[in-house]
Design a protein around this motif. Structure first.
Motif, PDB file in Angstrom:
ATOM      1  N   LEU A  67       0.830  -1.215   0.000  1.00 35.37           N
ATOM      2  CA  LEU A  67       0.000   0.000   0.000  1.00 35.37           C
ATOM      3  C   LEU A  67       0.856   1.253   0.000  1.00 35.37           C
ATOM      4  N   GLN A  68       1.909   1.227   0.805  1.00 29.10           N
ATOM      5  CA  GLN A  68       2.801   2.390   0.903  1.00 29.10           C
ATOM      6  C   GLN A  68       3.498   2.637  -0.429  1.00 29.10           C
ATOM      7  N   ARG A  69       3.935   1.529  -1.083  1.00 24.94           N
ATOM      8  CA  ARG A  69       4.621   1.678  -2.379  1.00 24.94           C
ATOM      9  C   ARG A  69       3.665   2.260  -3.426  1.00 24.94           C
ATOM     10  N   VAL A  70       2.397   1.810  -3.395  1.00 19.69           N
ATOM     11  CA  VAL A  70       1.399   2.342  -4.350  1.00 19.69           C
ATOM     12  C   VAL A  70       1.178   3.831  -4.099  1.00 19.69           C
ATOM     13  N   THR A  71       1.110   4.231  -2.827  1.00 20.03           N
ATOM     14  CA  THR A  71       0.853   5.642  -2.471  1.00 20.03           C
ATOM     15  C   THR A  71       2.043   6.532  -2.810  1.00 20.03           C
ATOM     16  N   GLU A  72       3.276   6.003  -2.625  1.00 25.73           N
ATOM     17  CA  GLU A  72       4.476   6.847  -2.795  1.00 25.73           C
ATOM     18  C   GLU A  72       5.036   6.816  -4.207  1.00 25.73           C
ATOM     19  N   ASN A  73       4.632   5.820  -5.018  1.00 23.12           N
ATOM     20  CA  ASN A  73       5.142   5.736  -6.390  1.00 23.12           C
ATOM     21  C   ASN A  73       3.966   5.442  -7.324  1.00 23.12           C
TER      22      ASN A  73
END
Length: 715
Positions: A67-73
Motif C-alpha cells: 500500500l505504501q509503495r502504491v501511495t508513494e510511487n
C-alpha cells in the motif's frame, strides 16, 4: 549488498499481486467487483477503471508495504495495474458501437504483426501497449483521509498520491493531448511509434528502423495524426478555501491536469476534493534557461469528489427514500420543512415558506414556437437592519447545491454578468463568467441590493426574465446561460423604514425591477414586548434540534416532479388575478405593480407547492396558499402600528384573549393577566373594558361582577 537487495522491488511480483487483487477482490455482495468493471470496459460501456486504496487495504494478500509503495510511487503503479488489466481483459459479451478509425487500424496492425519489424528487435517498431488500450486507470486515495490544504503540500509529497480540497477558479477548454505519436517511413513503409509522457515532445525526423540503417537511407518520417492516439486534456486552477487561509495571507492556487474521463467534471465555482499525483513540471526552451533548477508543480488528478451535488445527481442513501415517502404522507410537511430552514433564526415563518419554494422552484417551460418561460422564483427581502436578512441569504446559499453570494457595493455590472479578459496561456480574449453565470441552475444571493449603482443594477434585468446574459465586447458577441433564481436583500431608502413616508418612497426601486420579483417581503423591526421576550429567549437557547436531515434529499426528489395546472383551475386563477388588479386600481397604491408577471408568479408558486406534495397536478389549495403568500408579502407593506393585521383595537383585543384561552386550553382568563397581555401590545385599560362590554352583550363571554375575570361561553 544485503541491505541494497532488500530495497530492490520485483515488479513482476508486483504485477502478479495486482492481477491477483483485480481477479479475486469481492464487492459488498460477494460479486467479483473489478472483473465486473473490466467486463463493462470490454463491452465499451465505460472507459475508466478506478482502483480504490480502500479496497487494497481490505484485500488479504496486500500488506502495508505494498500500500505504501502504491501511495508513494503512484505513477509507476498505474502502469503495473494497466499491464495486469491487459492480461485479465475478458472478451466482449455485447454488441457495441464500432469506432471505425481505431478498430480498423488495430485490426490491420495485428494482421501485419507489428511486433518489432522483420527481426523483432527494434523497440521503436514494437507496438506500445498504450495504443491497444481503450481504458484509463486511476488510483483513488483513501476515503477516510482528511484532505490537505494547498499550503500543506510540500516538496516531500512529489510523486505521491495526495488529497487536496479547494475551489475551482478557472477551467481551460478540453483539448487533445498526444499519448502515442505514430509515423510512417517513406522509404521502408514501417510504422514507428513514439510514446509521449510530457506536455511537449520532440518529433522524430529520421527513420530509426533496421532496414533504413542497413540501407543507410535517412527515411523521411510522416506523422500520421489519424493513426496516433490522443487523450482528452483539461487544465484547471484550484484555489484554497477561504477558511484555510491564515490571517493576513492571500489564497494560494495549484494547477491541476485532468485527463480522459475526468475532463468536464468541474466548473468554475465548484468546491471539490481532488486526489492525484503531485508532480514537478520542468520548464522548456528559453524559460528553462531563465528558471535554472526551479520547476513548477502540478497535480495529475486521479479522482474528483464534489462537496455539493446537484439536485439531479443526488443519489438517495440507505433509508432516505423511506424517510421521503414518510414525510410526503405527512400533511404538515410544508410547515415542517419551512421551520427547518435556518432554525436558529426566530419567527419569519412566511418568509421561510417563500424561501423553501425558492429552493424547490417550478419547471422551465418551452413553448412550441421556441419561447421560454422561466420556472425560477425571484424574491426580494427588504427590511430594517438586524432582522436577519443576510443570515437567511447565507443559509439558503449553504443549503443550495449551487449558490453564489455577493454584495451590492462589491459587485460591478461585469462582475455580475461577464467580463472579457486576456487568457494568460493563449493571449486571446476570453469571456469570464460573473456571479449570475456561475450561479446557472442555482441561486444567486445579492446582499445590500439597494447600495448598487443604478447602471450595475440594470445588468440584472435581462437575467431575471430572459435568463441569459448577452455580451457584445471586444469582438465577442454571444449569449451566456444564467438560469438562476435571484434572492436579493435590501434596506429601505433611509436605512430604516420611515412610517411617515409612503411605501414607494421607502422601497426606492424602479418599477421595471420590482415587477420581476415574484415576492417582495418587507420585514420591519417593531418593539413588541411579547415577541421581543420570545426572541431573546430563542437567541439565548438556539434551537439545534430543528434541523431536518432529509431537506436536500427531499428537495432533490421534489424537483423531479413536473406538475401541470388542470383545466378546472384555469378560470379560478384568472378570476383571482383580475380581482388583484381591480383591488390595486381601487386602492391606488403606488408601490404595487401587478402585471401579467404576477399571474406567472402565482402559477410558479402553485407548481412549487404541488412539487412539495409530490403531486402531478396543482390543487386549489396550492393556488390559495400562493395567493396568501403574495397577499402576506403585500400586507407587510401596510402593517404599521395602527393597521396591525387589518383589525380595529376592539377586534384585536378579542383575538388576543381568544388566542390566550386556546393556548392554555381553558375557558377562563383572569382580568389581571388579560390587562398584562393587551398592554404589551400597546392597548389601554379603557379599550379592554370597552371590548369586554361589547362581546359580553354578544353573549361571547361572561364577566365576573367583582373581579372582571372572563369566562368564555362557547368553546
Amino acid at each position: 549488498m544485503a541491505a541494497t537487495a532488500t530495497k530492490t522491488i520485483d515488479f513482476a511480483a508486483e504485477r502478479a499481486l495486482a492481477k491477483d487483487f483485480l481477479a479475486n477482490f469481492a464487492g459488498p455482495r460477494g460479486e467479483p467487483k473489478y472483473l465486473n468493471i473490466l467486463q463493462d470496459v470490454a463491452n465499451r460501456k465505460i472507459r475508466a477503471v478506478q482502483i480504490e486504496l480502500d479496497d487494497l487495504f481490505h484485500y488479504k494478500d496486500a500488506d502495508d508495504e505494498f500500500l505504501q509503495r502504491v501511495t508513494e510511487n503512484t505513477k509507476r503503479y498505474i502502469g503495473i495495474f494497466a499491464d495486469a488489466i491487459d492480461e485479465l481483459m475478458p472478451e466482449s459479451t455485447e454488441a457495441y458501437a464500432v469506432d471505425e478509425d481505431r478498430d480498423i487500424l488495430m485490426t490491420q496492425r495485428v494482421d501485419e504483426g507489428a511486433d518489432g519489424g522483420a527481426d523483432g528487435t527494434d523497440p521503436l517498431q514494437r507496438m506500445p501497449p498504450e495504443i491497444r488500450r481503450f481504458f484509463e486507470v486511476y488510483i483513488k486515495a483513501f476515503s477516510k483521509v482528511t484532505p490537505l490544504t494547498i499550503r500543506q503540500v510540500k516538496a516531500s509529497n512529489i510523486g505521491q498520491l495526495v488529497k487536496i480540497s479547494g475551489i475551482v477558479t478557472r477551467c481551460s477548454d478540453v483539448k487533445p493531448l498526444m499519448q502515442v505519436a505514430v509515423y510512417t517511413c517513406e522509404e521502408c513503409g514501417f510504422e514507428i511509434y513514439q510514446e509521449v509522457t510530457a506536455r511537449v515532445f520532440m518529433p522524430l525526423f529520421e527513420c530509426p528502423s533496421q532496414r533504413c540503417k542497413l540501407n543507410k537511407a535517412k527515411g523521411n518520417l510522416i506523422l500520421q495524426l489519424r493513426a496516433s492516439k490522443f487523450l482528452k486534456f483539461q487544465e484547471v486552477k484550484l484555489q484554497e478555501l477561504a477558511e484555510h487561509v491564515p490571517k493576513g495571507h492571500i489564497p494560494r492556487s495549484l494547477t491541476v491536469h485532468l485527463r480522459g474521463e475526468l475532463t468536464r467534471k468541474v466548473a468554475p465555482g465548484d468546491v471539490v476534493e481532488m486526489s492525484g499525483i503531485f508532480l514537478p513540471m520542468p520548464y522548456y526552451g528559453f524559460r528553462a534557461m531563465r528558471a535554472g533548477l526551479v520547476a513548477d508543480t502540478y497535480l495529475e488528478a486521479m479522482s474528483i469528489t464534489h462537496f455539493k451535488k446537484k439536485y439531479e445527481e443526488y443519489e438517495l442513501k440507505g433509508d432516505e427514500q423511506e424517510q421521503i415517502d414518510r414525510l410526503a404522507e405527512d400533511g404538515d410537511i410544508y410547515n415542517k420543512l419551512a421551520r427547518s430552514l435556518a432554525p436558529e433564526i426566530f419567527g419569519h415563518e412566511d418568509v421561510k415558506k417563500a424561501l423553501l419554494l425558492l429552493l424547490v422552484g417550478a419547471p422551465h417551460r418551452k413553448l412550441t414556437d421556441g419561447m421560454k418561460i422561466r420556472g425560477d422564483l425571484h424574491i426580494c427581502l427588504m427590511g430594517d437592519p438586524g432582522v436577519a436578512k443576510s443570515q437567511l441569504l447565507k443559509h439558503i446559499i449553504n443549503v443550495a447545491p449551487r449558490g453564489v453570494y455577493t454584495t451590492g457595493r462589491g459587485s460591478s455590472g461585469v462582475g455580475l454578468t461577464a467580463a472579457v479578459q486576456k487568457d494568460p496561456v493563449t493571449n486571446e480574449f476570453v469571456l469570464e463568467g460573473g456571479a449570475l453565470v456561475l450561479a446557472d441552475m442555482g441561486i444567486c444571493a445579492i446582499d445590500e441590493f439597494d447600495k448598487m449603482e443604478e447602471s450595475d443594477r440594470t445588468a440584472i434585468h435581462e437575467v431575471m426574465e430572459q435568463q441569459t446574459v448577452s455580451i457584445a465586447k471586444a469582438g465577442i458577441t454571444t449569449s451566456l446561460n444564467a438560469r438562476t433564481a435571484v434572492l436579493a436583500a435590501a434596506n429601505p431608502a433611509w436605512g430604516r423604514y420611515d412610517m411617515r413616508r409612503t411605501p414607494a418612497e421607502n422601497i426606492n426601486l424602479p418599477p421595471a425591477l420590482l415587477s420581476r420579483f415574484d415576492l417582495l417581503w418587507l420585514i420591519l423591526d417593531r418593539a413588541d414586548m411579547e415577541t421581543d421576550l420570545e426572541m431573546a429567549r430563542h437567541v439565548v437557547h438556539v434551537h439545534q434540534n430543528l434541523e431536518s436531515p432529509a431537506l436536500g434529499a427531499y428537495i432533490s426528489a421534489a424537483r423531479r416532479v413536473v406538475p401541470s395546472v388542470p383545466r378546472e383551475l384555469e378560470e379560478y386563477i384568472a378570476t383571482a388575478y383580475s380581482s388583484i388588479r381591480q383591488e390595486e386600481a381601487k386602492s391606488n397604491a403606488p408601490h404595487s405593480y401587478t402585471t401579467i408577471r404576477t399571474l406567472l408568479s402565482i402559477l410558479r408558486i402553485s407548481i412549487a407547492l404541488a412539487r412539495l406534495r409530490f403531486s402531478e397536478t396543482v390543487a386549489q389549495s396550492d393556488v390559495d396558499e400562493a395567493l396568501r403568500l403574495m397577499q402576506m408579502s403585500k400586507y407587510s407593506l401596510y402593517s404599521d402600528d395602527r393597521q396591525r393585521s387589518g383589525l380595529d383595537a376592539i377586534s384585536d383585543i378579542y383575538s388576543i384573549l381568544r388566542d390566550e384561552a386556546a393556548r392554555t386550553n381553558s375557558m377562563d382568563v383572569r382580568y389581571a393577566h388579560a390587562l398584562n397581555l393587551i398592554s404589551r401590545k400597546g392597548y389601554s385599560e379603557a379599550q379592554l373594558k370597552e371590548c369586554l362590554e361589547e362581546y359580553a352583550s354578544l353573549n361571547v363571554w361572561q364577566i365576573h361582577p367583582n373581579t372582571f375575570d372572563i369566562h368564555f361561553i362557547d368553546a
